[in-house]
Design an enzyme around this catalytic site. Structure first.
Site, PDB file in Angstrom:
ATOM      1  N   ASP A  72      11.903  16.722 -16.105  1.00 14.28           N
ATOM      2  CA  ASP A  72      12.343  16.671 -17.498  1.00 14.28           C
ATOM      3  C   ASP A  72      11.744  17.872 -18.217  1.00 14.28           C
ATOM      4  O   ASP A  72      10.821  18.522 -17.707  1.00 14.28           O
ATOM      5  CB  ASP A  72      11.879  15.370 -18.164  1.00 14.28           C
ATOM      6  CG  ASP A  72      12.328  15.254 -19.621  1.00 14.28           C
ATOM      7  OD1 ASP A  72      13.520  15.520 -19.901  1.00 14.28           O
ATOM      8  OD2 ASP A  72      11.503  14.932 -20.488  1.00 14.28           O
ATOM      9  N   SER A  73      12.248  18.138 -19.413  1.00 12.02           N
ATOM     10  CA  SER A  73      11.723  19.251 -20.189  1.00 12.02           C
ATOM     11  C   SER A  73      10.323  18.977 -20.721  1.00 12.02           C
ATOM     12  O   SER A  73       9.620  19.904 -21.126  1.00 12.02           O
ATOM     13  CB  SER A  73      12.657  19.566 -21.360  1.00 12.02           C
ATOM     14  OG  SER A  73      12.742  18.447 -22.232  1.00 12.02           O
ATOM     15  N   TYR A 106      14.457  21.703 -24.195  1.00  7.32           N
ATOM     16  CA  TYR A 106      15.589  22.448 -23.646  1.00  7.32           C
ATOM     17  C   TYR A 106      16.785  22.406 -24.593  1.00  7.32           C
ATOM     18  O   TYR A 106      17.712  23.203 -24.466  1.00  7.32           O
ATOM     19  CB  TYR A 106      16.033  21.838 -22.313  1.00  7.32           C
ATOM     20  CG  TYR A 106      15.146  22.129 -21.119  1.00  7.32           C
ATOM     21  CD1 TYR A 106      13.944  22.824 -21.242  1.00  7.32           C
ATOM     22  CD2 TYR A 106      15.528  21.704 -19.850  1.00  7.32           C
ATOM     23  CE1 TYR A 106      13.145  23.071 -20.135  1.00  7.32           C
ATOM     24  CE2 TYR A 106      14.738  21.953 -18.734  1.00  7.32           C
ATOM     25  CZ  TYR A 106      13.547  22.635 -18.877  1.00  7.32           C
ATOM     26  OH  TYR A 106      12.761  22.871 -17.770  1.00  7.32           O
ATOM     27  N   GLY A 107      16.782  21.452 -25.505  1.00  5.22           N
ATOM     28  CA  GLY A 107      17.979  21.151 -26.288  1.00  5.22           C
ATOM     29  C   GLY A 107      18.478  22.254 -27.190  1.00  5.22           C
ATOM     30  O   GLY A 107      19.639  22.249 -27.585  1.00  5.22           O
ATOM     31  N   CYS A 164      16.546  14.287 -17.714  1.00  9.99           N
ATOM     32  CA  CYS A 164      16.743  15.085 -18.926  1.00  9.99           C
ATOM     33  C   CYS A 164      18.238  15.132 -19.177  1.00  9.99           C
ATOM     34  O   CYS A 164      18.994  15.605 -18.318  1.00  9.99           O
ATOM     35  CB  CYS A 164      16.188  16.495 -18.721  1.00  9.99           C
ATOM     36  SG  CYS A 164      16.551  17.645 -20.076  1.00  9.99           S
ATOM     37  N   ASN A 165      18.664  14.614 -20.306  1.00 10.08           N
ATOM     38  CA  ASN A 165      20.093  14.584 -20.593  1.00 10.08           C
ATOM     39  C   ASN A 165      20.668  15.984 -20.752  1.00 10.08           C
ATOM     40  O   ASN A 165      21.799  16.242 -20.341  1.00 10.08           O
ATOM     41  CB  ASN A 165      20.343  13.776 -21.867  1.00 10.08           C
ATOM     42  CG  ASN A 165      20.230  12.292 -21.642  1.00 10.08           C
ATOM     43  OD1 ASN A 165      21.217  11.598 -21.437  1.00 10.08           O
ATOM     44  ND2 ASN A 165      19.007  11.775 -21.673  1.00 10.08           N
ATOM     45  N   THR A 166      19.890  16.888 -21.328  1.00  8.29           N
ATOM     46  CA  THR A 166      20.375  18.253 -21.511  1.00  8.29           C
ATOM     47  C   THR A 166      20.619  18.908 -20.158  1.00  8.29           C
ATOM     48  O   THR A 166      21.695  19.475 -19.907  1.00  8.29           O
ATOM     49  CB  THR A 166      19.363  19.076 -22.328  1.00  8.29           C
ATOM     50  OG1 THR A 166      19.179  18.457 -23.607  1.00  8.29           O
ATOM     51  CG2 THR A 166      19.857  20.496 -22.528  1.00  8.29           C
ATOM     52  N   GLU A 195       6.849  14.296 -28.743  1.00  5.50           N
ATOM     53  CA  GLU A 195       5.843  15.122 -28.087  1.00  5.50           C
ATOM     54  C   GLU A 195       4.522  15.142 -28.862  1.00  5.50           C
ATOM     55  O   GLU A 195       3.452  15.304 -28.274  1.00  5.50           O
ATOM     56  CB  GLU A 195       6.370  16.554 -27.913  1.00  5.50           C
ATOM     57  CG  GLU A 195       7.493  16.691 -26.892  1.00  5.50           C
ATOM     58  CD  GLU A 195       7.001  16.669 -25.452  1.00  5.50           C
ATOM     59  OE1 GLU A 195       5.824  17.002 -25.213  1.00  5.50           O
ATOM     60  OE2 GLU A 195       7.794  16.305 -24.558  1.00  5.50           O
ATOM     61  N   CYS A 217      18.861  11.193 -24.720  1.00  2.18           N
ATOM     62  CA  CYS A 217      17.710  12.042 -24.421  1.00  2.18           C
ATOM     63  C   CYS A 217      16.605  11.113 -23.969  1.00  2.18           C
ATOM     64  O   CYS A 217      16.374  10.075 -24.613  1.00  2.18           O
ATOM     65  CB  CYS A 217      17.276  12.839 -25.647  1.00  2.18           C
ATOM     66  SG  CYS A 217      15.743  13.787 -25.408  1.00  2.18           S
ATOM     67  N   THR A 218      15.915  11.453 -22.889  1.00  4.35           N
ATOM     68  CA  THR A 218      14.912  10.533 -22.360  1.00  4.35           C
ATOM     69  C   THR A 218      13.646  10.488 -23.206  1.00  4.35           C
ATOM     70  O   THR A 218      12.772   9.658 -22.951  1.00  4.35           O
ATOM     71  CB  THR A 218      14.558  10.877 -20.894  1.00  4.35           C
ATOM     72  OG1 THR A 218      14.323  12.279 -20.768  1.00  4.35           O
ATOM     73  CG2 THR A 218      15.689  10.458 -19.971  1.00  4.35           C
ATOM     74  N   HIS A 219      13.529  11.350 -24.201  1.00  2.00           N
ATOM     75  CA  HIS A 219      12.456  11.202 -25.181  1.00  2.00           C
ATOM     76  C   HIS A 219      12.750  10.047 -26.149  1.00  2.00           C
ATOM     77  O   HIS A 219      11.826   9.402 -26.655  1.00  2.00           O
ATOM     78  CB  HIS A 219      12.289  12.482 -26.010  1.00  2.00           C
ATOM     79  CG  HIS A 219      11.566  13.591 -25.319  1.00  2.00           C
ATOM     80  ND1 HIS A 219      12.135  14.331 -24.312  1.00  2.00           N
ATOM     81  CD2 HIS A 219      10.318  14.093 -25.492  1.00  2.00           C
ATOM     82  CE1 HIS A 219      11.266  15.253 -23.906  1.00  2.00           C
ATOM     83  NE2 HIS A 219      10.157  15.122 -24.603  1.00  2.00           N
TER      84      HIS A 219
END
Length: 256
Positions: A7-8, A39-40, A71-73, A151, A183-185
């Site tokens: 993931d980012s 990354y988005g 990571c969806n992006t 984050e 988004c996994t966040h």
């Protein structure tokens, strides 16, 4: 068997946790690219380049025999490219999320939130429309502040609630019944979202990706190794790593 998850940043640990809980014997290596998060806001070319670098590390340094893009992006742009280059099974988070959204939506009014790059890619819209047998009302919204809030571990703060309302009030007015956390966040903001919008059916890819891995025939035998690699420090890491790296104790490794 060894599986690599990347993931980012730290958001993909939600996917790591889910996989670790369901497959306790599987060897799992996680790479969080915290040096380059998010990354988005990056271009398609940069997202693909970063994704290939992450996959290469997991395959060549960790011996990963399958990759999960948490990571969806990156999932929106790099699944096929990574599979073609490294010749390993690659699972993204977009298709599992879209499938679950169609299962739980009663009205076919689906909201999708994600990074600017994920929304720009149209990956969720394409997946939903391809899989649905009925006409859907799909509403998409980029939520660029969500990743830095996560984050910085501000998920329970007034700032988080203000950002949630700013981005989701319009979707609520559209009458959506299902919200895809693209988004996994974003699952780390689930408490704030459900507090304000209890009517939403929330789709969290980290919870539904397990079904896809089972269907893929994944060999889940291994030694239960858990290693977490990060390309830089993250304010959230000390708080989240023990909570999210469930199962066998995880070894935390900095690549800085």
């Amino acid at each position: 068997m060894a599986i690599g998850v990347f993931d980012s940043g730290i958001g993909g640990l939600t996917v790591f946790k889910s996989i670790a809980e369901h497959f306790p014997a599987l060897d799992i290596y996680y790479l969080g690219d915290t040096a380059r998060v998010p990354y988005g806001g990056k271009s398609r070319e940069t997202i693909i380049s970063y994704s290939l670098e992450c996959a290469e590390y997991l395959v060549t340094k960790c011996g990963a025999e399958a990759i999960v893009i948490a990571c969806n992006t990156a999932s929106s742009y790099a699944v096929d490219i990574i599979a073609d280059k490294f010749h390993v099974p690659v699972t993204g988070v977009v298709l599992p999320g879209a499938e679950q959204a169609l299962r739980v939506s009663k009205k076919g009014k689906i909201g999708v939130i994600g990074t600017r790059a994920t929304i720009r890619s149209g990956s969720y819209r394409a997946a939903l429309e391809t899989m649905s047998e009925i006409e859907l009302d799909i509403y998409e919204n980029a939520c660029p502040l969500f990743v830095p809030i996560v984050e910085e571990m501000l998920t329970e703060s007034p700032m988080a609630e203000l950002a949630v309302k700013m981005y989701l009030d319009e979707l609520s007015r559209k009458g959506i019944d299902t919200l895809v956390l693209g988004c996994t966040h974003y699952p780390l903001l689930k408490n704030a979202i459900t507090k304000i919008y209890p009517q939403f059916n929330i789709v969290d890819s980290s919870e539904v990706i397990i079904e896809h891995l089972i269907r893929s025939g994944l060999n889940t035998k291994g030694s239960g190794i858990r290693k977490l690699f990060f390309t830089d420090e993250s304010p959230a890491l000390d708080t989240l790593r023990n909570e999210l790296a469930s199962g066998a104790p995880a070894e935390i490794i900095s690549l800085t």
